[in-house]
Design an enzyme around this catalytic site. Structure first.
Site, PDB file in Angstrom:
ATOM      1  N   ALA A  39      64.664  88.229 150.605  1.00  0.00           N
ATOM      2  CA  ALA A  39      65.384  87.145 150.300  1.00  0.00           C
ATOM      3  C   ALA A  39      66.209  86.651 151.423  1.00  0.00           C
ATOM      4  CB  ALA A  39      66.110  87.318 149.076  1.00  0.00           C
ATOM      5  N   GLY A  51      62.815  91.280 149.258  1.00  0.00           N
ATOM      6  CA  GLY A  51      62.000  90.350 148.501  1.00  0.00           C
ATOM      7  C   GLY A  51      60.586  90.236 149.014  1.00  0.00           C
ATOM      8  N   GLU A  53      58.739  92.846 147.335  1.00  0.00           N
ATOM      9  CA  GLU A  53      58.568  92.480 146.100  1.00  0.00           C
ATOM     10  C   GLU A  53      57.521  91.422 146.022  1.00  0.00           C
ATOM     11  OE1 GLU A  53      62.818  91.958 145.468  1.00  0.00           O
ATOM     12  OE2 GLU A  53      62.610  92.859 143.530  1.00  0.00           O
ATOM     13  N   GLU A  63      67.971  96.623 149.401  1.00  0.00           N
ATOM     14  CA  GLU A  63      69.125  95.719 148.740  1.00  0.00           C
ATOM     15  C   GLU A  63      70.339  96.613 148.553  1.00  0.00           C
ATOM     16  OE1 GLU A  63      65.931  95.859 147.732  1.00  0.00           O
ATOM     17  OE2 GLU A  63      65.133  93.981 147.361  1.00  0.00           O
TER      18      GLU A  63
END
Ligand code: COA
Length: 278
Positions: free
Chosen positions: A86, A129, A132, A152
């Site tokens: 992200a 992300g 992910e 993270e």
């Protein structure tokens, strides 16, 4: 419409039946930020998910990262990335109320919810992300120089795009826990060993290998492919005995389709099946 954060190419599939089949290739297009997923990336991916779902010609989706741009004068070359997570710059100063709406309607779940097959083509970093997003796809093909990770924890966070759940189901509790708790990256060889990557090839062969798998899928009956995906997916949601019943009911129902008759007859006649898609 796609915004600048995502480039979309619909590639015609040779020999698809019904005719007109497309492999939709989505390229995350922020290579200067290692294709980190910002709001625009999420918006564009969600839009493309809606479009792909409603376009009967789209038979398979490939998600990839744009390659790094040439190094600017006096600066070092940026590394290859699928997506380095992200966009961390969008986290600064935000509280839970700020981020909740975004995370409740995100691209990871949009990709996961597609009824059509998806392939992540990973070249370089797939972190946070990015891992992910690859996990939201059905299949992951990686280049030898790829690295996966859920870092993270190093930001005082945990995966928020389904990583703890999908990673655990794919590679098992122990390895998922190790990746999430340490935040350490693993290389492509390790990803292949633990089942995170389906296949690892050289960076030069990555596109051809990925498109070969996408084409193989795109040339099957699009109707049967959806049923197959739904049946395998049921194994993640249902207790085993219910999953077996679900599979049986999906299998039996296929005996009422034209494509089952076409596929069986084509085998008996030693011909290529010409699917009609129902
Ligand atoms: N969000 C926002 N920007 C990111 C980013 C992210 N997740 N990952 C990389 N970038 C940006 C960097 O800020 C840098 O931008 P700049 O050139 O304008 O300063 C650019 O991408 C290149 O990254 P850089 O860190 O300089 O490359 P590197 O080769 O030194 O390191 C990584 C590569 C992947 C190890 C490192 O970028 C990294 O750790 N990224 C964050 C990974 C992460 O924690 N992801 C989870 C987010 S929840």
């Amino acid at each position: 419409m796609a915004n600048d954060a995502l480039t979309v190419d619909d590639i015609p599939v040779d020999g698809s039946n019904p005719p007109g089949g497309l492999i939709s290739v989505w390229t995350l297009n922020r290579p200067e930020k290692l294709n980190a997923l910002n709001k625009d990336s999420h918006t564009a991916i969600k839009e493309q998910c809606s479009r792909a779902e409603s376009d009967p010609n789209v038979r398979c989706i490939v998600i990839r990262g744009a390659p790094p741009p040439p190094a600017e004068e006096g600066k070092r070359q940026k590394p290859a990335a699928f997506a380095a997570g992200a966009d961390i710059s969008e986290f600064s100063g935000k509280n839970s109320d700020d981020v909740r709406p975004f995370f409740e309607d995100n691209a990871w779940e949009a990709v996961w919810s597609l009824s059509k097959p998806t392939i992540a083509m990973v070249d370089g970093f797939a972190l946070g992300g990015g891992t992910e997003l690859a996990l939201s796809c059905d299949i992951r093909i990686a280049s030898e120089r790829s690295k996966f990770g859920q870092p993270e924890i190093n930001l005082g966070l945990i995966p928020g795009g389904g990583g703890t759940q999908r990673l655990c189901r794919l590679i098992g509790y122990g390895k998922a826990m190790e990746m999430v708790l340490t935040g350490d990256m693993i290389d492509a060889e390790e990803a292949l060993k633990i089942g995170l990557a389906n296949k690892v090839v050289s960076p030069e062969d990555l596109e051809d290998s990925t498109m070969a798998i996408a084409s193989s899928i795109a040339c099957k009956s699009p109707y049967t492919i959806k049923v197959a995906k739904r049946a395998v997916r049921a194994s993640l949601e249902l207790p085993f005995s219910e999953g077996v019943l679900t599979e049986r009911s999906e299998f039996v129902a296929l005996f009422d389709t034209e494509d089952k008759e076409i596929g069986v007859q084509a085998f008996l006649d030693r011909k290529e099946a010409e699917w009609v898609g129902n």
